[in-house]
Design an enzyme around this catalytic site. Structure first.
Site, PDB file in Angstrom:
ATOM      1  N   GLY A  94      71.723  34.968 110.417  1.00 58.43           N
ATOM      2  CA  GLY A  94      71.784  35.095 111.864  1.00 58.43           C
ATOM      3  C   GLY A  94      70.380  35.064 112.441  1.00 58.43           C
ATOM      4  N   LYS A  95      70.281  34.977 113.729  1.00 55.32           N
ATOM      5  CA  LYS A  95      68.967  35.060 114.374  1.00 55.32           C
ATOM      6  C   LYS A  95      69.206  35.320 115.849  1.00 55.32           C
ATOM      7  CE  LYS A  95      64.637  34.667 113.175  1.00 55.32           C
ATOM      8  NZ  LYS A  95      64.021  34.977 111.871  1.00 55.32           N
ATOM      9  N   GLY A  96      68.213  35.930 116.502  1.00 54.44           N
ATOM     10  CA  GLY A  96      68.348  36.190 117.927  1.00 54.44           C
ATOM     11  C   GLY A  96      67.027  36.000 118.623  1.00 54.44           C
TER      12      GLY A  96
END
Ligand code: NAD
Length: 409
Positions: A94-96
């Site tokens: 994931g990444k944000g």
């Protein structure tokens, strides 16, 4: 994607298998209205992308930067899926990010923005759903705000929702050195695979921050001779070897290596990019992406490249290194130590029992050695470059997990 495609072709993945794991499964964009200190309201844009959760909850940092875009966050989340898989930790990718220059915010504005981001995306996050961590311009304090916001909403103490927290509230020992130690373990393994010893090998390290500075110290402790180091202020060279502990002290005191030549411990190089072309055995690019391209790859004289940074070599450089027989330890393997210790933090939070730094480092060494061996054996099996082998190992694990779970429809 080119790296992925090469490895997928090697594994003879079908179009359906590829489709299952290539694209991100969920991308969310949120608007974050924040009350500024002057009473006005400003809106910011935030993202969270979950690329793959077949092997476990999504894992990946949150970046605060004016250039954050959904495309960038998607690409970074893709990398996280395969980095976790190559290390064989039970997490997905994931990444944000938030489009913001955090330097322009006050402490209070930064806190309100961080809390609003986490609460807007509350349904996405969770110890068993998606576990963020620090990335560019985010730090343990921001992770503490994330953890507090989530725990307040849920009316429970839930430290495992985020890693990279301060030690006082459930962070892990060993986190600061983790990426560099992982690089050291992987480099040792590569050197041993060639029947060589670390002691006496010459090294150039690009970048003297968390990864590069600590990698230089650890390689120096292992008996390597560090001939050159660099940071944003320039590159510094000493053909007899740099006194790395002194360089570290200098950088801590002066906020970087600016003026390091005044210590007479090394000379400043006219062009910092020449560091990459020095006659050394190990080159460790630990600063920025795309440092080695077709413009300079042919001039690289190192026999090993240990990718501390993410994406320091482009695909043209990769081809050149393969032809030259340079042993590349690819980023998704070489710098996985950080995410591995993040995973240890999550494990400790869930156990409610905290490990000694010796145990952390021992377990990290085991994970890195097993990961390295899996990639190395795959490279021998398919007679392919280490990077393709790393992707092949990771893609296979993600693909098998996806197939076993099947389609819920
Ligand atoms: P950092 O900000 O602590 O250090 C970056 C260093 O690079 C600084 O010394 C900076 O001066 C230097 N630098 C900037 N521009 C340069 C240039 N043009 N030439 C030479 N040096 C330059 O960052 P970090 O945490 O050490 O991360 C470095 C790289 O490692 C990034 O690609 C990051 O994504 C990757 N990485 C970091 C971790 C981690 O745990 N910190 C984990 C995996 C990957």
């Amino acid at each position: 994607m080119k790296q992925f495609d090469q490895a997928a072709a090697l594994l003879k993945l079908t179009a359906s298998q590829t489709a299952m794991i290539k694209q991100p499964r969920k991308c969310v964009e949120v608007t974050l209205p924040i009350r500024m200190d002057d009473g006005t309201i400003k809106t910011f844009t935030g993202y969270r992308v979950q690329h793959n959760i077949a092997r476990g909850p999504a894992k990946g940092g949150v970046r605060y930067h004016p250039n954050v875009s959904l495309d960038e966050v998607k690409a970074l989340s893709f990398w996280m899926t395969f980095k976790c898989a190559v290390a064989n930790i039970p997490m997905g990718g994931g990444k944000g990010g938030i489009i913001v220059d955090p330097q322009k915010l006050s402490h209070g504005e930064l806190e309100r923005l961080s809390r609003r981001y986490f609460s807007e995306l509350e349904e996405m996050f969770g110890p068993d759903r998606d576990v963020p961590a620090p990335d560019v311009n985010t730090n343990p304090q921001i992770m503490a705000w994330f953890m507090d916001t989530y725990s307040m909403h849920k009316r429970e103490h839930l430290p495992a929702v985020v890693t990279g927290k301060p030690l006082e509230i459930g962070g892990s020992k060993g986190r600061v050195l983790a990426t560099s130690l992982g690089l050291l373990f992987a480099t040792r393994r590569a050197v041993a695979a060639n029947g060589e010893k670390m002691a006496g090998l010459t090294v150039a390290v690009q970048g003297f921050g968390n990864v590069g500075g600590n990698a230089a110290v650890l390689l120096h402790q292992d008996g390597c001779k560090i001939l050159a180091i660099s940071d944003q202020y320039g590159a510094f060279h000493n053909p007899d070897g740099i006194n790395v502990p002194e360089a570290m002290k200098y950088a801590e005191k002066n906020n970087g290596l600016k003026g390091f030549e005044s210590t007479k411990l090394a000379k400043k190089m006219a062009d910092p990019m020449e560091l990459l072309e020095l006659k050394v055995e190990i080159l460790a690019p630990c600063a920025l992406e795309l440092q080695l391209t077709k413009a300079n790859a042919n001039k690289v004289k190192a026999r090993y490249i240990a990718e501390g940074a993410n994406g320091p070599c482009d695909s043209d450089a990769d081809e050149i290194f393969n032809k030259k027989g340079i042993f590349v330890i690819p980023d998704i393997l070489c710098n996985a130590g950080g995410v591995v210790v993040s995973y240890f933090e999550w494990v400790q939070n869930r156990m409610g029992y905290y490990w000694s730094v010796d145990r952390i480092n021992r377990e990290l060494e085991d994970v890195m050695n097993i990961a390295f061996d899996a990639v190395y054996e795959t490279q021998l099996q398919y007679n392919c470059p280490m990077r393709v082998a790393a992707f092949a190992v990771a893609i296979k694990r993600v693909s098998v997990a996806s197939e076993m779970r099947g389609l819920y429809a």
